[in-house]
Scaffold this active site. Structure first.
Site, PDB file in Angstrom:
ATOM      1  CD  GLU A 225       9.286   0.673  -5.835  1.00  0.00           C
ATOM      2  OE1 GLU A 225       9.972  -0.343  -5.715  1.00  0.00           O
ATOM      3  OE2 GLU A 225       8.743   1.033  -6.530  1.00  0.00           O
ATOM      4  CE  LYS A 227       1.817  -0.119  -3.844  1.00  0.00           C
ATOM      5  NZ  LYS A 227       1.906  -1.359  -4.672  1.00  0.00           N
ATOM      6  CG  HIS A 286      10.653   1.548  -9.925  1.00  0.00           C
ATOM      7  ND1 HIS A 286      10.060   0.537  -9.068  1.00  0.00           N
ATOM      8  CD2 HIS A 286      11.866   1.079 -10.277  1.00  0.00           C
ATOM      9  CE1 HIS A 286      10.975  -0.585  -9.025  1.00  0.00           C
ATOM     10  NE2 HIS A 286      12.008  -0.145  -9.877  1.00  0.00           N
TER      11      HIS A 286
HETATM   12  C1  RNT Z   1       5.168  -2.151  -6.525  1.00  0.00           C
HETATM   13  C2  RNT Z   1       6.341  -1.522  -6.593  1.00  0.00           C
HETATM   14  C3  RNT Z   1       7.476  -2.550  -7.137  1.00  0.00           C
HETATM   15  C4  RNT Z   1       6.964  -3.863  -8.236  1.00  0.00           C
HETATM   16  C5  RNT Z   1       8.158  -4.610  -8.646  1.00  0.00           C
HETATM   17  C6  RNT Z   1       7.594  -5.766  -9.636  1.00  0.00           C
HETATM   18  O1  RNT Z   1       4.112  -1.382  -6.164  1.00  0.00           O
HETATM   19  O2  RNT Z   1       6.335  -0.628  -7.408  1.00  0.00           O
HETATM   20  O3  RNT Z   1       8.542  -1.805  -7.743  1.00  0.00           O
HETATM   21  O4  RNT Z   1       6.349  -2.997  -9.230  1.00  0.00           O
HETATM   22  O5  RNT Z   1       9.112  -4.614  -7.960  1.00  0.00           O
HETATM   23 ZN    ZN Z   2       8.054   0.252  -8.440  1.00  0.00          ZN
END
Ligand code: RNT
Ligand code: ZN
Length: 419
Positions: A225, A227, A286
């Site tokens: 993931e 960010k 997500h």
């Molecule tokens: C954080 C990410 C991550 C968390 C979770 C708790 O910005 O979105 O996925 O929200 O792992």
């Molecule tokens: Zn997330």
């Protein structure tokens, strides 16, 4: 009109534009959506006393937060009972459950620390998704984990990742459902770094080491993931969009995970989904609601949420996209937060399934864009509420706000007593 008559009339209206609402309802019942345990306790977990770190934050102090595994499971069970559809449980490693005196650090966690969660999931026919927890821990050194220049720190977190692969495989074997294991770290810098590549090279090596742990690729679905920034990590993140997407693209079996709170405010994940689907057999999401930043507000039945659902449904990708909710609001009743978010995503999917997608695509291909606009606007006032009502009836939950009465009662009887 009775509910049955209302549904009959709506069904006919949709049939006239080529939509089979019974088929839509049946399809939605088979599409699992993962519910995140961390909405119930503001992302606290059970394995530490320290604050939430990693550049994420919950705000609000609504009473009734779950403090123990028993409370969290009880709350989640209550929320699940108010949601239609197929559910999966989404856990973080920090929710390990230790017997008296049985605490181990995150690099040493084992399946046995999650036995109670497996029971909880099995009783409800749910698969389990998993997340190593690379935050809220004293071994996060200078804000870094998998990309740390300190080898001891990095090693610790790699071992944590490997332990989580083993636990993920255990979940899949126990539940009979593949486990999506998502790697996200808050690694980054508050201010302008002198070296942007070094941390990424270390991050890359660390994920490769984690994925070198043997596992069955049909049972464990690792993903990465990205960010764009976090609180206190405003200038640079090691796991940027390009970094994670390219990692997934170049590592067989690794999926990209897009969190729709993790992009610049005018970027939309709905447009990224069909781009990814051109290349990846499977992807993960997500689903959240960013308000001005990655605020993780409760998901609503709003335009971008609908647009994301449309991209999954009209590309026939319900079987290729692992859908998980990810938000945390501590300012309102947490059972309600869970329920509203889950139901909103269900509505978005059902609404997408009740759209004459093939017909709309044809209009686009024939460049009849005027007509397409007219029809796309027209369908917005179709009696979707009657289809939703029928879906909820079949799933045995209230279609309207009546579910909230249960939450209010639960708040009085259970949550308010937690002081
Ligand atoms: C954080 C990410 C991550 C968390 C979770 C708790 O910005 O979105 O996925 O929200 O792992
Ligand atoms: Zn997330």
């Amino acid at each position: 009109m009775t509910q049955k008559e209302r549904y009959g009339a709506a069904k006919e209206m949709y049939a006239a534009i080529g939509v089979d609402t019974d088929a839509a309802i049946a399809a939605l019942k088979e599409a699992p959506v993962a519910l995140h345990c961390w909405q119930g306790d503001d992302v606290t977990g059970f394995d530490h006393d320290g604050p939430l770190t990693g550049g994420i934050q919950t705000t609000g102090d609504y009473p009734g937060k779950a403090r123990t595994p028993e409370e969290l499971m009880k709350d989640m069970a209550q929320a699940l009972a108010l949601m239609p559809g197929k559910k999966k449980l989404n856990l973080h490693a920090s929710y390990a459950i230790f017997e008296e005196g049985g605490y181990v650090d995150r690099d040493k966690i084992e399946p046995k620390h999650f036995v109670k969660w497996v029971e909880f999931a099995k009783e409800r026919n749910m698969g389990i998704d998993f997340n190593p927890t690379f935050f809220s821990h004293d071994k996060v050194k200078d804000g870094l984990t998998l990309s740390s220049p300190d080898e001891e720190t990095r090693k610790f977190w790699i071992e944590h990742g490997k332990a989580c692969i083993r636990i993920s495989e255990y979940f899949a074997k126990e539940t009979g459902v593949p486990c999506v294991m998502n790697i996200w770290t808050g690694d980054g810098y508050k201010d302008i770094p002198a070296d942007r590549m070094g941390p990424r090279m270390r991050y890359k090596d660390s994920i490769e080491q984690i994925l070198s742990e043997p596992y069955d690729k049909n049972l464990v679905k690792p993903c990465v993931e990205s960010k764009v920034f976090g609180i206190g990590v405003e200038s640079y993140t090691a796991g940027s969009a390009e970094f994670t997407l390219l990692f997934a693209a170049t590592h067989e079996g690794c999926l990209p995970l897009m969190d729709n709170g993790h992009y610049h405010p005018t970027e939309v994940v709905s447009d990224k989904i069909p781009a990814l689907l051109c290349y990846f057999p499977e992807i993960a999401l997500h689903i959240t609601r960013p308000v001005r930043w990655d605020s993780d507000h409760v998901v609503l039945f709003d335009d971008e949420t609908k647009e994301m659902a449309k991209e999954i449904v009209r590309n026939d990708a319900l079987g290729r996209v692992y859908m998980a909710l990810d938000y945390f609001d501590a300012s309102i009743n947490r059972i309600s937060a869970w329920t509203v978010g889950f139901r909103s995503w269900q509505k978005a999917l059902l609404s997408a399934l009740c759209t004459p997608n093939a017909q709309f695509k044809k209009l686009q291909e024939e460049n009849r864009m005027t007509e397409l606009m007219v029809l796309q606007e027209d369908i917005k006032t179709y009696p979707f509420g009657d289809i939703w009502e029928e879906y909820c009836r079949q799933c045995g939950v209230a279609a309207d706000k009546r579910w909230f009465e249960t939450v209010q009662r639960y708040e009085e009887e259970v949550l308010a007593k937690r002081k």
